[in-house]
Design an enzyme around this catalytic site. Structure first.
Site, PDB file in Angstrom:
ATOM      1  N   HIS A  24       0.549  -1.321  -0.085  1.00  0.00           N
ATOM      2  CA  HIS A  24      -0.456   0.014  -0.223  1.00  0.00           C
ATOM      3  C   HIS A  24       0.634   1.222  -0.041  1.00  0.00           C
ATOM      4  O   HIS A  24       0.561   2.385  -0.958  1.00  0.00           O
ATOM      5  CB  HIS A  24      -0.707  -0.259   1.209  1.00  0.00           C
ATOM      6  CG  HIS A  24      -1.735  -1.072   1.314  1.00  0.00           C
ATOM      7  ND1 HIS A  24      -3.108  -0.818   0.969  1.00  0.00           N
ATOM      8  CD2 HIS A  24      -1.863  -2.191   1.638  1.00  0.00           C
ATOM      9  CE1 HIS A  24      -3.966  -2.462   1.321  1.00  0.00           C
ATOM     10  NE2 HIS A  24      -2.698  -3.310   0.744  1.00  0.00           N
ATOM     11  N   ASP A 130      -6.722   5.222   1.453  1.00  0.00           N
ATOM     12  CA  ASP A 130      -6.770   3.877   1.305  1.00  0.00           C
ATOM     13  C   ASP A 130      -8.804   3.609   1.593  1.00  0.00           C
ATOM     14  O   ASP A 130      -9.272   3.978   2.288  1.00  0.00           O
ATOM     15  CB  ASP A 130      -6.733   2.555   2.737  1.00  0.00           C
ATOM     16  CG  ASP A 130      -6.299   1.343   1.310  1.00  0.00           C
ATOM     17  OD1 ASP A 130      -6.806   0.714   1.715  1.00  0.00           O
ATOM     18  OD2 ASP A 130      -4.961   1.561   0.797  1.00  0.00           O
ATOM     19  N   THR A 152      -5.010   0.515  -3.617  1.00  0.00           N
ATOM     20  CA  THR A 152      -4.291   0.363  -4.039  1.00  0.00           C
ATOM     21  C   THR A 152      -4.218  -1.472  -4.833  1.00  0.00           C
ATOM     22  O   THR A 152      -3.141  -2.198  -4.216  1.00  0.00           O
ATOM     23  CB  THR A 152      -3.451   0.271  -3.556  1.00  0.00           C
ATOM     24  OG1 THR A 152      -3.564  -0.879  -2.083  1.00  0.00           O
ATOM     25  CG2 THR A 152      -3.132   1.556  -2.422  1.00  0.00           C
ATOM     26  N   GLN A 380      12.788  -5.267  -5.191  1.00  0.00           N
ATOM     27  CA  GLN A 380      11.589  -6.534  -6.842  1.00  0.00           C
ATOM     28  C   GLN A 380      12.273  -6.403  -7.878  1.00  0.00           C
ATOM     29  O   GLN A 380      11.715  -6.999  -9.605  1.00  0.00           O
ATOM     30  CB  GLN A 380      10.912  -6.695  -6.075  1.00  0.00           C
ATOM     31  CG  GLN A 380      10.084  -7.612  -7.012  1.00  0.00           C
ATOM     32  CD  GLN A 380       8.334  -8.150  -6.006  1.00  0.00           C
ATOM     33  OE1 GLN A 380       8.617  -8.934  -5.399  1.00  0.00           O
ATOM     34  NE2 GLN A 380       7.204  -8.180  -6.690  1.00  0.00           N
ATOM     35  N   HIS A 395       2.530 -14.568  -4.591  1.00  0.00           N
ATOM     36  CA  HIS A 395       1.284 -14.715  -4.361  1.00  0.00           C
ATOM     37  C   HIS A 395       0.349 -13.446  -4.990  1.00  0.00           C
ATOM     38  O   HIS A 395      -0.733 -13.825  -4.292  1.00  0.00           O
ATOM     39  CB  HIS A 395       2.007 -13.726  -2.320  1.00  0.00           C
ATOM     40  CG  HIS A 395       1.876 -12.577  -2.553  1.00  0.00           C
ATOM     41  ND1 HIS A 395       2.451 -11.789  -3.344  1.00  0.00           N
ATOM     42  CD2 HIS A 395       1.333 -11.964  -1.775  1.00  0.00           C
ATOM     43  CE1 HIS A 395       3.113 -10.957  -2.444  1.00  0.00           C
ATOM     44  NE2 HIS A 395       2.228 -10.385  -2.266  1.00  0.00           N
ATOM     45  N   ASN A 399       0.839  -5.021  -6.457  1.00  0.00           N
ATOM     46  CA  ASN A 399       1.570  -4.601  -6.974  1.00  0.00           C
ATOM     47  C   ASN A 399       2.384  -5.197  -7.599  1.00  0.00           C
ATOM     48  O   ASN A 399       3.354  -5.242  -8.303  1.00  0.00           O
ATOM     49  CB  ASN A 399       2.540  -3.474  -5.688  1.00  0.00           C
ATOM     50  CG  ASN A 399       1.903  -2.604  -5.101  1.00  0.00           C
ATOM     51  OD1 ASN A 399       1.847  -1.622  -6.050  1.00  0.00           O
ATOM     52  ND2 ASN A 399       1.493  -3.447  -4.193  1.00  0.00           N
ATOM     53  N   GLU A 403       3.709  -4.969 -11.342  1.00  0.00           N
ATOM     54  CA  GLU A 403       5.252  -4.891 -12.281  1.00  0.00           C
ATOM     55  C   GLU A 403       5.426  -6.325 -12.762  1.00  0.00           C
ATOM     56  O   GLU A 403       6.850  -6.085 -13.879  1.00  0.00           O
ATOM     57  CB  GLU A 403       6.298  -5.510 -10.478  1.00  0.00           C
ATOM     58  CG  GLU A 403       6.119  -3.746  -9.418  1.00  0.00           C
ATOM     59  CD  GLU A 403       6.073  -4.341  -7.557  1.00  0.00           C
ATOM     60  OE1 GLU A 403       7.370  -4.767  -8.322  1.00  0.00           O
ATOM     61  OE2 GLU A 403       6.205  -3.552  -7.178  1.00  0.00           O
ATOM     62  N   ASP A 419      -7.188  -9.875  -2.030  1.00  0.00           N
ATOM     63  CA  ASP A 419      -7.978 -10.265  -3.209  1.00  0.00           C
ATOM     64  C   ASP A 419      -7.092 -10.752  -4.110  1.00  0.00           C
ATOM     65  O   ASP A 419      -7.331 -11.191  -5.526  1.00  0.00           O
ATOM     66  CB  ASP A 419      -7.822  -8.585  -4.045  1.00  0.00           C
ATOM     67  CG  ASP A 419      -6.317  -8.355  -3.252  1.00  0.00           C
ATOM     68  OD1 ASP A 419      -5.740  -8.027  -2.366  1.00  0.00           O
ATOM     69  OD2 ASP A 419      -5.254  -7.512  -4.475  1.00  0.00           O
ATOM     70  N   GLN A 420      -6.121 -10.851  -3.696  1.00  0.00           N
ATOM     71  CA  GLN A 420      -5.184 -11.929  -4.469  1.00  0.00           C
ATOM     72  C   GLN A 420      -5.659 -13.496  -4.919  1.00  0.00           C
ATOM     73  O   GLN A 420      -5.816 -13.878  -5.634  1.00  0.00           O
ATOM     74  CB  GLN A 420      -3.890 -12.243  -3.437  1.00  0.00           C
ATOM     75  CG  GLN A 420      -3.543 -11.600  -2.885  1.00  0.00           C
ATOM     76  CD  GLN A 420      -1.801 -11.853  -1.516  1.00  0.00           C
ATOM     77  OE1 GLN A 420      -1.984 -12.634  -0.855  1.00  0.00           O
ATOM     78  NE2 GLN A 420      -1.516 -10.957  -0.714  1.00  0.00           N
TER      79      GLN A 420
HETATM   80  N1  UDP Z   1       9.049  -6.445  -2.338  1.00  0.00           N
HETATM   81  C1  UDP Z   1       9.854  -5.710  -2.958  1.00  0.00           C
HETATM   82  N2  UDP Z   1      11.146  -6.540  -3.091  1.00  0.00           N
HETATM   83  C2  UDP Z   1      10.897  -8.143  -1.900  1.00  0.00           C
HETATM   84  C3  UDP Z   1       9.554  -8.217  -1.900  1.00  0.00           C
HETATM   85  C4  UDP Z   1       8.785  -7.396  -2.690  1.00  0.00           C
HETATM   86  O1  UDP Z   1      10.267  -4.624  -2.792  1.00  0.00           O
HETATM   87  O2  UDP Z   1      11.908  -8.738  -1.897  1.00  0.00           O
HETATM   88  C5  UDP Z   1       8.154  -5.514  -3.201  1.00  0.00           C
HETATM   89  C6  UDP Z   1       7.211  -5.716  -4.282  1.00  0.00           C
HETATM   90  O3  UDP Z   1       7.689  -4.581  -4.990  1.00  0.00           O
HETATM   91  C7  UDP Z   1       5.667  -4.641  -4.180  1.00  0.00           C
HETATM   92  C8  UDP Z   1       5.947  -4.879  -3.068  1.00  0.00           C
HETATM   93  O4  UDP Z   1       6.424  -5.327  -1.555  1.00  0.00           O
HETATM   94  O5  UDP Z   1       5.852  -3.714  -5.038  1.00  0.00           O
HETATM   95  C9  UDP Z   1       4.515  -6.194  -2.120  1.00  0.00           C
HETATM   96  O6  UDP Z   1       3.297  -5.866  -2.501  1.00  0.00           O
HETATM   97  P1  UDP Z   1       1.762  -6.885  -2.906  1.00  0.00           P
HETATM   98  O7  UDP Z   1       0.559  -5.838  -3.756  1.00  0.00           O
HETATM   99  O8  UDP Z   1       2.418  -7.245  -4.647  1.00  0.00           O
HETATM  100  O9  UDP Z   1       2.239  -7.600  -1.866  1.00  0.00           O
HETATM  101  P2  UDP Z   1       1.710  -7.963  -0.107  1.00  0.00           P
HETATM  102  O10 UDP Z   1       2.984  -7.269   0.425  1.00  0.00           O
HETATM  103  O11 UDP Z   1       0.531  -6.360   0.125  1.00  0.00           O
HETATM  104  O12 UDP Z   1       0.918  -8.787  -0.104  1.00  0.00           O
END
Ligand code: UDP
Length: 501
Positions: A24, A130, A152, A380, A395, A399, A403, A419-420
């Site tokens: 977020h 949010d 988001t 990432q 997962h 984001n 990406e 939502d995943q």
């Molecule tokens: N991310 C990162 N490094 C990692 C794992 C995740 O920078 O080792 C970042 C990824 O690029 C994304 C965010 O963490 O922008 C994770 O957001 P996402 O919505 O995918 O999942 P959440 O963590 O909220 O479940």
């Protein structure tokens, strides 16, 4: 008008409030930077906990140093420092903020006359928050400040929430028996029945693909009921911002637009790509700026450099998911036995219970020495764009999904929650850019699916993924749908955010 006079006119001031969690915060920081680039003043309200971690591990200060209109304000999330803030306990953050956020927010807004500084920074003219947070609403309403929602998540992840009451009324919510364990519930055949009460998704959505918060024993479940109440409240917002683009989710965006006819809808994503493009257009460098709450591992890129093109599957379940020891071992065996190289992010806090322990099967240790690298956190976006990465085992956080879409990397999806569940279904069945293994966690299946995404189905997935990446790039360029929508949003914010635009 003299130059002195035009300088004295303050630009509107936008207050951004994310749920203080990695995904977020990433999206909201990207939005904040985009608004700063457009000449708006921006304050972002973070929890002390998140802000501390950003100061420790991210490059927040250098990223925003050239934007004089940018500020950070903080409040407490009300949880003790040693609260895990992950896994099933993550809902405590929203719950606690709802309880303790209102009073702190009121004090902050009253003592600063709506976050103004008495000079160039006027009081807040619009609040973007949010969709799951409602504590700021009473104060905003009392002060006459309009507010917008930016949830988001994807449009496809959001839309079933709007339809939850129809789904319940139609008896399409599969209820878990009181003493039924998770695995038995997941294996039930009825989980594969279609849901017909989420318009536009009748041919796609099975009961198992509904957001995980719908997996309850009783429709009166407090969590589910609070989501229903929250979704009703989102209609009070003057606008809705989504990090998506029309070529990806057009039909679902139309459904949401029709449903929330009183609101402005702005799909302006993929935000991280949009930001890069805007920086480029302004002649600004878009070098890697970390917004990580964990320290990024520096060695993984060198390790990737030493691998063959498209030979590595990158594995990450994001910032919230936790695994049991059994689940971790099943994934680990699946990866090692697939014979593929793997780079796997395993956060220190991501193993539930007593952790992995000391007894790691020797074949896993040896297989990992030969073919794998396990680290706590990576940059990432850099990893996904590395030429050695052939697929992303994810997962399905929104984001991460975006990406991956932007780079055109095929996905293997194991959604963890929320939502995943919907995202992974759209990845596999609608966009056809990946495979979905939700609700299964078995080493033989994982081994087979890793080979499928890296080898057997690679060409067909890659073709679709590259097509979608092109569309994402078009959406954020001059004349593209997200670009036009962003211009409309900025015009709206600059005009005082009060009328429909
Ligand atoms: N991310 C990162 N490094 C990692 C794992 C995740 O920078 O080792 C970042 C990824 O690029 C994304 C965010 O963490 O922008 C994770 O957001 P996402 O919505 O995918 O999942 P959440 O963590 O909220 O479940």
């Amino acid at each position: 008008m003299s130059i002195e006079k035009s300088r004295a006119i303050p630009s509107p001031h936008i207050l951004i409030i994310p749920i203080p969690l990695q995904g977020h915060v990433n999206s909201m920081l990207n939005l904040a930077e985009i608004l700063c680039l457009s000449g708006l003043r921006v304050t972002i309200l973070l929890s002390d906990y998140t802000h501390d971690r950003l100061l420790r591990h991210a490059s927040l200060d250098s990223r925003f140093s050239s934007y004089t209109g940018f500020r950070v304000a903080t409040i407490s999330d009300g949880l003790p420092d040693d609260h895990p803030r992950s896994g099933s306990r993550v809902v405590d953050i929203v719950q606690s903020l709802q309880e303790v956020g209102g009073l702190q927010f009121r004090r902050l807004m009253v003592s600063t006359d709506g976050m103004s500084d008495g000079g160039a920074r006027p009081r807040v003219s619009c609040l973007i928050m949010d969709g799951m947070l409602s504590f700021p609403i009473p104060v905003a309403q009392e002060m006459g400040i309009p507010f917008m929602h930016f949830p988001t998540i994807s449009a496809c992840g959001l839309w079933p929430y709007f339809c939850v009451e129809e789904v319940i009324d139609a008896g399409e919510l599969l209820l878990r028996d009181k003493n039924e364990d998770k695995l038995t519930f997941w294996k039930r055949k009825e989980m594969d029945l279609m849901v017909t009460n989420v318009p536009g998704m009748e041919k796609v959505l099975r009961r198992r693909d509904l957001p995980s918060f719908f997996r309850v024993e009783d429709v009166n479940n407090a969590g589910l009921q609070s989501i229903i109440a929250q979704i009703k409240r989102t209609r009070q917002a003057i606008g809705l911002i989504l990090n998506t683009f029309e070529d990806l989710e057009g039909p679902i965006l139309d459904q949401i637009d029709k449903h929330n006819a009183n609101q402005n809808l702005y799909s302006i994503g993929p935000l991280h790509l949009h930001l890069k493009e805007l920086l480029k257009a302004k002649g600004k460098e878009s070098s890697h700026h970390s917004s990580s709450l964990w320290k990024e591992n520096d060695d993984c890129i060198a390790w990737l450099d030493s691998q063959l093109p498209n030979s590595v599957i990158y594995v990450s379940f994001g910032s919230v998911a936790t695994l049991t020891r059994d689940e971790l071992l099943e994934f680990w065996y699946g990866l090692v036995n697939s014979g593929k190289k793997f780079l796997w992010v395993v956060r220190a806090d991501s193993i539930a219970g007593d952790g992995i322990g000391n007894e790691i099967p020797v074949e896993l240790e040896e297989g990992t020495k030969l073919r794998g690298l396990m680290v706590e956190w990576v940059p990432q976006e850099l990893v996904l764009s590395h030429k050695s990465v052939g697929a992303f085992f994810t997962h399905s956080g929104w984001n991460s999904t975006l990406e991956s879409i932007v780079i055109g990397v095929p996905m293997l999806c194991w959604p963890y929650f929320a939502d995943q569940m919907v995202n992974s279904r759209f990845v596999s069945e609608v966009w056809k850019i990946g495979l979905d293994v939700k609700d299964t966690c078995d080493r033989l299946l994982i081994e087979r699916m890793v080979r499928e995404v890296m080898e057997v189905k690679r060409d067909e997935l890659l073709e679709k993924a590259r097509g979608m990446a092109n569309m994402a790039n078009k959406a954020i360029c001059e004349g593209g749908s997200s670009h036009l929508n962003l211009n409309r949003l900025i015009q709206f914010l600059k005009s005082g955010a009060s009328s429909k635009l």
